[in-house]
Design a protein around this motif. Structure first.
Motif, mmCIF file in Angstrom:
data_model
loop_
_atom_site.group_PDB
_atom_site.id
_atom_site.type_symbol
_atom_site.label_atom_id
_atom_site.label_comp_id
_atom_site.label_asym_id
_atom_site.label_seq_id
_atom_site.Cartn_x
_atom_site.Cartn_y
_atom_site.Cartn_z
ATOM 1 N N LEU A 171 57.440 43.595 21.018
ATOM 2 C CA LEU A 171 57.302 44.913 20.385
ATOM 3 C C LEU A 171 57.866 44.910 18.961
ATOM 4 C CD1 LEU A 171 58.081 47.217 23.429
ATOM 5 C CD2 LEU A 171 55.942 47.183 22.121
ATOM 6 N N SER A 172 59.004 44.247 18.777
ATOM 7 C CA SER A 172 59.580 44.164 17.421
ATOM 8 C C SER A 172 58.654 43.391 16.490
ATOM 9 C CB SER A 172 60.937 43.453 17.454
ATOM 10 O OG SER A 172 61.847 44.210 18.189
ATOM 11 N N THR A 173 58.066 42.312 17.019
ATOM 12 C CA THR A 173 57.192 41.473 16.192
ATOM 13 C C THR A 173 55.907 42.222 15.851
ATOM 14 O OG1 THR A 173 58.110 39.542 17.319
ATOM 15 C CG2 THR A 173 56.108 39.196 16.030
ATOM 16 N N LEU A 174 55.383 42.949 16.823
ATOM 17 C CA LEU A 174 54.170 43.732 16.558
ATOM 18 C C LEU A 174 54.450 44.766 15.469
ATOM 19 C CD1 LEU A 174 51.242 44.422 17.216
ATOM 20 C CD2 LEU A 174 52.065 45.947 19.015
ATOM 21 N N ARG A 175 55.610 45.390 15.558
ATOM 22 C CA ARG A 175 55.954 46.366 14.518
ATOM 23 C C ARG A 175 55.996 45.693 13.140
ATOM 24 N NH1 ARG A 175 61.711 48.843 13.285
ATOM 25 N NH2 ARG A 175 61.177 49.242 11.125
ATOM 26 N N SER A 176 56.557 44.478 13.073
ATOM 27 C CA SER A 176 56.600 43.748 11.795
ATOM 28 C C SER A 176 55.195 43.421 11.292
ATOM 29 C CB SER A 176 57.365 42.427 11.949
ATOM 30 O OG SER A 176 58.702 42.661 12.258
ATOM 31 N N LEU A 177 54.315 43.069 12.228
ATOM 32 C CA LEU A 177 52.940 42.721 11.842
ATOM 33 C C LEU A 177 52.188 43.923 11.265
ATOM 34 C CD1 LEU A 177 51.952 40.506 14.915
ATOM 35 C CD2 LEU A 177 51.923 39.735 12.528
ATOM 36 N N LEU A 178 52.544 45.121 11.745
ATOM 37 C CA LEU A 178 51.803 46.322 11.330
ATOM 38 C C LEU A 178 52.527 47.133 10.258
ATOM 39 C CD1 LEU A 178 50.613 47.694 14.824
ATOM 40 C CD2 LEU A 178 49.632 45.863 13.434
ATOM 41 N N ALA A 179 53.760 46.745 9.939
ATOM 42 C CA ALA A 179 54.627 47.589 9.102
ATOM 43 C C ALA A 179 53.965 47.998 7.786
ATOM 44 C CB ALA A 179 55.938 46.866 8.812
ATOM 45 N N GLU A 180 54.020 49.290 7.524
ATOM 46 C CA GLU A 180 53.572 49.854 6.242
ATOM 47 C C GLU A 180 52.168 49.428 5.841
ATOM 48 O OE1 GLU A 180 56.514 49.156 3.225
ATOM 49 O OE2 GLU A 180 58.138 49.770 4.552
ATOM 50 N N SER A 181 51.329 49.123 6.821
ATOM 51 C CA SER A 181 49.974 48.692 6.478
ATOM 52 C C SER A 181 48.948 49.374 7.373
ATOM 53 C CB SER A 181 49.852 47.171 6.621
ATOM 54 O OG SER A 181 48.495 46.791 6.585
ATOM 55 N N GLU A 182 48.205 50.287 6.783
ATOM 56 C CA GLU A 182 47.151 50.955 7.559
ATOM 57 C C GLU A 182 46.066 49.964 7.953
ATOM 58 O OE1 GLU A 182 45.668 54.547 5.789
ATOM 59 O OE2 GLU A 182 47.700 55.343 5.518
ATOM 60 N N ASP A 183 45.822 48.991 7.068
ATOM 61 C CA ASP A 183 44.809 47.969 7.373
ATOM 62 C C ASP A 183 45.202 47.186 8.622
ATOM 63 O OD1 ASP A 183 43.415 48.734 5.198
ATOM 64 O OD2 ASP A 183 43.971 47.036 3.919
ATOM 65 N N ALA A 184 46.481 46.800 8.667
ATOM 66 C CA ALA A 184 46.952 46.016 9.815
ATOM 67 C C ALA A 184 46.894 46.859 11.087
ATOM 68 C CB ALA A 184 48.372 45.515 9.565
ATOM 69 N N ALA A 185 47.307 48.123 10.977
ATOM 70 C CA ALA A 185 47.293 48.989 12.164
ATOM 71 C C ALA A 185 45.866 49.158 12.683
ATOM 72 C CB ALA A 185 47.915 50.345 11.840
ATOM 73 N N SER A 186 44.903 49.325 11.763
ATOM 74 C CA SER A 186 43.532 49.513 12.255
ATOM 75 C C SER A 186 42.946 48.191 12.747
ATOM 76 C CB SER A 186 42.640 50.193 11.212
ATOM 77 O OG SER A 186 42.492 49.375 10.100
ATOM 78 N N GLY B 111 63.150 62.396 7.854
ATOM 79 C CA GLY B 111 62.016 61.824 7.119
ATOM 80 C C GLY B 111 61.174 60.869 7.948
ATOM 81 N N ALA B 112 61.588 60.604 9.202
ATOM 82 C CA ALA B 112 60.769 59.735 10.064
ATOM 83 C C ALA B 112 59.451 60.447 10.377
ATOM 84 C CB ALA B 112 61.516 59.418 11.354
ATOM 85 N N VAL B 113 58.377 59.675 10.344
ATOM 86 C CA VAL B 113 57.030 60.232 10.527
ATOM 87 C C VAL B 113 56.252 59.326 11.480
ATOM 88 C CG1 VAL B 113 54.828 60.584 9.313
ATOM 89 C CG2 VAL B 113 56.944 61.290 8.234
ATOM 90 N N ILE B 114 55.423 59.914 12.323
ATOM 91 C CA ILE B 114 54.592 59.093 13.219
ATOM 92 C C ILE B 114 53.498 58.427 12.383
ATOM 93 C CG2 ILE B 114 53.010 59.119 15.194
ATOM 94 C CD1 ILE B 114 54.547 61.694 16.129
ATOM 95 N N ARG B 115 53.513 57.102 12.362
ATOM 96 C CA ARG B 115 52.539 56.369 11.540
ATOM 97 C C ARG B 115 51.518 55.599 12.373
ATOM 98 N NH1 ARG B 115 54.468 56.951 6.518
ATOM 99 N NH2 ARG B 115 56.717 57.093 6.259
ATOM 100 N N ASN B 116 51.887 55.240 13.586
ATOM 101 C CA ASN B 116 50.955 54.509 14.459
ATOM 102 C C ASN B 116 50.662 55.355 15.691
ATOM 103 O OD1 ASN B 116 50.737 52.168 12.882
ATOM 104 N ND2 ASN B 116 52.623 51.325 13.725
ATOM 105 N N PRO B 117 49.713 56.286 15.563
ATOM 106 C CA PRO B 117 49.475 57.221 16.663
ATOM 107 C C PRO B 117 49.088 56.529 17.969
ATOM 108 C CG PRO B 117 47.797 57.464 14.936
ATOM 109 C CD PRO B 117 48.858 56.577 14.390
ATOM 110 N N GLY B 118 48.500 55.336 17.871
ATOM 111 C CA GLY B 118 48.086 54.634 19.092
ATOM 112 C C GLY B 118 49.234 54.358 20.044
ATOM 113 N N ALA B 119 50.459 54.323 19.496
ATOM 114 C CA ALA B 119 51.614 54.028 20.355
ATOM 115 C C ALA B 119 52.043 55.247 21.183
ATOM 116 C CB ALA B 119 52.791 53.546 19.501
ATOM 117 N N LEU B 120 51.576 56.439 20.813
ATOM 118 C CA LEU B 120 52.043 57.650 21.515
ATOM 119 C C LEU B 120 51.634 57.684 22.993
ATOM 120 C CD1 LEU B 120 51.472 60.350 18.728
ATOM 121 C CD2 LEU B 120 53.626 59.252 19.385
ATOM 122 N N PRO B 121 50.361 57.372 23.318
ATOM 123 C CA PRO B 121 50.000 57.379 24.742
ATOM 124 C C PRO B 121 50.779 56.335 25.551
ATOM 125 C CG PRO B 121 48.023 57.363 23.365
ATOM 126 C CD PRO B 121 49.186 57.128 22.454
#
Length: 292
Positions: A93-108, A159-169
């Motif tokens: 989970l930590s590594t996945l977060r690093s892979l997607l961090a601050e990148s909408e391209d990576a998240a999609s 200031g924390a904001v939900i950035r990866n909505p896919g993780a909510l479910p």
């Protein structure tokens, strides 16, 4: 040209060493040292000065989602040792977060090449029959908000904001014991976790339009409405069980009968989150879009 090709080949070789490390961790000795080191190395590289370049390369069509597939595949290891299993899940989970961090391209790209449903199923299988722990929930929350998050049950930083909505479910199924997750530990621990997460959700959704938009993307409102109906039934059941006592104690005091600590109930907390989601999900702007 050549040097970029050599660099991406090296990156692929790095990723392709993960399955071997997984085998070692899943072996009789349960030696997770190599796996832990490889994942830590990948996170360090992603956090370093060239991290953005690595992240965007791994999200590109030519990379074919290999990084995401290799990292999530670690959850499929047959780890005999529960301690190793937990370590691997949290590390993934930590590594996945690093892979997607601050990148909408990576998240999609992750959503396209692997997807959060696959993540949820793989997490559940890897975690086994134990109920979700606070640390597990905190790691998924960190993934959802793409920020460090206290794992001791405190609130996220302002200031924390939900950035990866896919993780909510994933979070709601963990808490509700859905999708195969164990809900049998609805003892005080699990109730405390639910309270914590719902309070965090309420704060994130109340504080930020971006969080409400992200929640809308994940259809959090639909999920919360379903959860609310279940929780209200549970709360009702608990009140019914307590009715004989409360009547004896409160004879002639009709106004307070049954009020108890209803404001602290799960359903009341869910309702607060529903109210915030409704701000966005039921807004006129959305209806215009729907009926256009």
């Amino acid at each position: 040209g050549g040097s970029k090709g050599a660099w991406s080949a090296l990156l692929r070789r790095y990723l392709q060493s993960l399955p071997r490390a997984r085998e070692a961790a899943a072996g009789p000795g349960g030696d997770s040292a190599a796996l832990t080191a490889l994942l830590a190395g990948l996170r360090a590289a992603l956090a370093g000065p060239g991290g953005a370049a690595i992240r965007s390369h791994l999200a590109s069509p030519e990379a074919n989602g290999e990084a995401y597939v290799q990292v999530i595949s670690l959850l499929n290891g047959e780890y005999g040792d529960a301690r190793v299993r937990e370590l691997v899940v949290l590390d993934v989970l930590s590594t996945l977060r690093s892979l997607l961090a601050e990148s909408e391209d990576a998240a999609s790209a992750f959503g396209r090449d692997v997807g959060y449903e696959t993540l949820n199923a793989a997490l559940r299988t890897a975690w086994g029959d134990a109920p979700a722990s606070r640390t597990l929930l905190a790691r998924v929350l960190q993934l959802a908000v793409d920020a460090d998050f206290p794992e001791d049950g405190r609130d996220p930083a302002a200031g924390a904001v939900i950035r990866n909505p896919g993780a909510l479910p994933v979070i709601t199924s963990l808490l509700r014991g859905r999708g195969g997750w164990t809900a049998k530990a609805i003892g005080s621990d699990q109730a405390t976790l639910r309270t914590w997460i719902l309070d965090v959700f309420a704060r994130l959704l109340g504080d930020s339009v971006a969080s409400r938009a992200a929640a809308d993307q994940a259809d959090l409102l639909g999920e919360l409405l379903e959860w609310f109906a279940d929780a209200a039934r549970d709360d009702e059941g608990q009140r019914d069980e307590n009715v004989p006592d409360s009547r004896v104690e409160r004879e002639g005091d009709d106004d307070t009968a049954g009020s108890g600590s209803s404001d602290d109930s799960t359903s009341a907390r869910i309702a607060v989150c529903i109210g915030s989601c409704a701000l966005h999900s039921l807004s006129a702007r959305n209806f215009r879009t729907v009926f256009r």
